[in-house]
Design a protein around this motif. Structure first.
Motif, short mmCIF file in Angstrom:
data_model
loop_
_atom_site.label_atom_id
_atom_site.label_comp_id
_atom_site.label_asym_id
_atom_site.label_seq_id
_atom_site.Cartn_x
_atom_site.Cartn_y
_atom_site.Cartn_z
N GLU A 112 31.62 73.60 44.66
CA GLU A 112 30.09 73.41 44.87
C GLU A 112 29.86 71.85 45.02
OE1 GLU A 112 26.77 74.69 47.03
OE2 GLU A 112 28.59 75.70 46.55
N VAL A 113 30.45 71.08 43.91
CA VAL A 113 29.97 69.60 43.75
C VAL A 113 30.42 68.94 45.14
CG1 VAL A 113 30.45 67.58 42.44
CG2 VAL A 113 30.02 69.73 41.11
N GLN A 114 31.67 69.38 45.51
CA GLN A 114 32.19 68.75 46.40
C GLN A 114 31.29 68.95 48.01
OE1 GLN A 114 36.18 68.09 47.01
NE2 GLN A 114 36.77 69.47 45.09
N ARG A 115 30.63 70.17 47.90
CA ARG A 115 29.93 70.53 49.29
C ARG A 115 28.65 69.76 49.18
NH1 ARG A 115 27.60 75.67 49.49
NH2 ARG A 115 27.23 75.16 51.77
N ALA A 116 28.31 69.36 47.84
CA ALA A 116 26.95 68.72 47.62
C ALA A 116 26.93 67.11 47.56
CB ALA A 116 26.23 69.26 46.36
N THR A 117 28.22 66.65 47.60
CA THR A 117 28.57 65.29 47.33
C THR A 117 27.55 64.31 48.21
OG1 THR A 117 30.90 65.44 46.86
CG2 THR A 117 30.12 63.32 47.34
N ALA A 118 27.42 64.66 49.51
CA ALA A 118 26.67 63.78 50.65
C ALA A 118 25.22 64.09 50.32
CB ALA A 118 27.07 64.42 51.95
N TYR A 119 24.94 64.98 49.83
CA TYR A 119 23.56 65.38 49.39
C TYR A 119 22.99 64.62 48.00
CZ TYR A 119 24.52 68.89 52.91
OH TYR A 119 24.92 69.56 53.90
N LEU A 120 24.00 64.54 47.27
CA LEU A 120 23.70 63.66 46.20
C LEU A 120 23.69 62.36 46.37
CD1 LEU A 120 26.09 65.46 43.51
CD2 LEU A 120 23.54 65.58 43.48
N LYS A 121 24.49 61.84 47.27
CA LYS A 121 24.54 60.22 47.65
C LYS A 121 23.28 60.03 48.35
CE LYS A 121 27.76 57.04 49.34
NZ LYS A 121 28.98 56.80 49.90
N SER A 122 22.67 60.79 49.08
CA SER A 122 21.36 60.49 49.74
C SER A 122 20.17 60.70 48.53
CB SER A 122 21.11 61.75 50.61
OG SER A 122 22.21 61.87 51.87
N THR A 123 20.27 61.49 47.83
CA THR A 123 19.56 61.69 46.75
C THR A 123 19.41 60.20 45.69
OG1 THR A 123 19.47 63.89 46.87
CG2 THR A 123 18.58 62.92 44.73
N TYR A 124 20.47 60.05 45.25
CA TYR A 124 20.82 58.75 44.13
C TYR A 124 21.03 57.44 44.64
CZ TYR A 124 20.39 62.56 40.62
OH TYR A 124 19.65 63.60 39.92
N GLY A 125 21.63 57.44 45.84
CA GLY A 125 21.78 56.12 46.51
C GLY A 125 22.79 55.21 45.69
N ASP A 126 22.30 53.94 45.20
CA ASP A 126 23.19 53.23 44.46
C ASP A 126 23.45 53.65 42.94
OD1 ASP A 126 22.97 51.36 46.19
OD2 ASP A 126 21.34 50.12 45.34
N SER A 127 23.03 54.96 42.57
CA SER A 127 23.29 55.54 41.23
C SER A 127 24.65 56.38 41.50
CB SER A 127 22.29 56.34 40.98
OG SER A 127 21.20 55.58 40.43
#
Length: 257
Positions: free
Chosen positions: A71-86
């Motif tokens: 599920e982490v791999q499914r959510a990677t793009a959304y995490l990137k949109s959320t955390y940006g530079d983090s």
């Protein structure tokens, strides 16, 4: 018809004891044999170099199920949109971390490391290479992590905290917060959820304990961890807009400052 050597005759509970070679096979039995044949063919196809027998067994047990690590791999793009530079410096903690780290390393301007909490004797060539390079470490997360404070921008954990008792969670969660500077993202299962039996495959030593969101919120408060409401809201907005529905509970927690 001659019988192939090495296969003992199978006895069934009906009258007559054994099936006669000319006995008529029922439609149900024929269907079962076809299904078994398909399973064996699929297992053979997925058996590749570098994959040990126990790993193939793990894959067969996980087939049709899911893990929060996937599920982490499914959510990677959304995490990137959320955390940006983090997302520029990420530590993933959990089984099969090599697959997550490999995926993250393909992301632009993202450096990634991993902690595998359990045995990786049957790891593939790529995973063993990551271990040799020091990118992935094998470390029991019930004990302090081998990193300095704030070594990573973001820490993501999956399929690990569900197998820890509150006694060890009291130590592990603060450690995850300690080595991160911008937050911790925790993927856990839902109560009553059907999950792959990773405990038997990776030597967790205990079955998974699926806890409710209210349980986790209360536990975060007990360990002086604060939920990141801003990140939670942004992630939910991005996920909703994209039609993404998580199959695991996802908690966003602030780092210690």
């Amino acid at each position: 018809m001659s019988r192939k050597p090495g296969y003992p005759t199978r006895r069934f509970g009906g009258a007559g004891g054994l099936f006669h070679p000319k006995s008529r096979i029922s439609p149900l039995l024929s269907t079962i044999l076809v299904i078994l044949g398909i399973v064996f063919v699929v297992a053979y196809i997925y058996r590749g170099p570098g994959i040990g027998a126990s790993t193939r067994e793990a894959l067969s047990k996980i087939d049709g199920d899911f893990t929060c690590t996937s599920e982490v791999q499914r959510a990677t793009a959304y995490l990137k949109s959320t955390y940006g530079d983090s997302m520029r410096s990420v530590l993933h903690v959990g089984p099969d971390t090599c697959s997550v780290v490999s995926r993250l390393l393909k992301e632009e301007e993202t450096e990634a490391w991993g902690v595998e909490p359990y045995d990786i004797e049957d790891a593939d060539v790529n995973c063993k290479s990551l271990v040799r390079q020091g990118i992935v470490r094998v470390n029991d997360i019930k004990f302090p992590l081998p990193y300095k404070s704030k070594s990573f921008s973001l820490v993501i954990v999956s399929d690990a905290v569900d197998y820890l008792s509150p006694k060890y969670l009291n130590k592990t969660l603060p450690e995850l917060a300690r080595v991160s500077s911008d937050g911790v993202v925790i993927f856990t299962g839902y109560p009553g959820q059907s999950r792959a039996k990773i405990a038997e495959l990776s030597k967790f030593g205990r079955p998974a304990k699926m806890r409710s969101s209210s349980w986790w919120v209360h536990f975060f408060a007990q360990t002086s961890l604060e939920e990141n409401e801003a990140a939670t809201k942004k992630f939910e907005q991005v996920a909703t807009k994209s039609g993404y529905v998580p199959r695991c509970q996802i908690f966003h927690v602030k780092s210690y400052h």
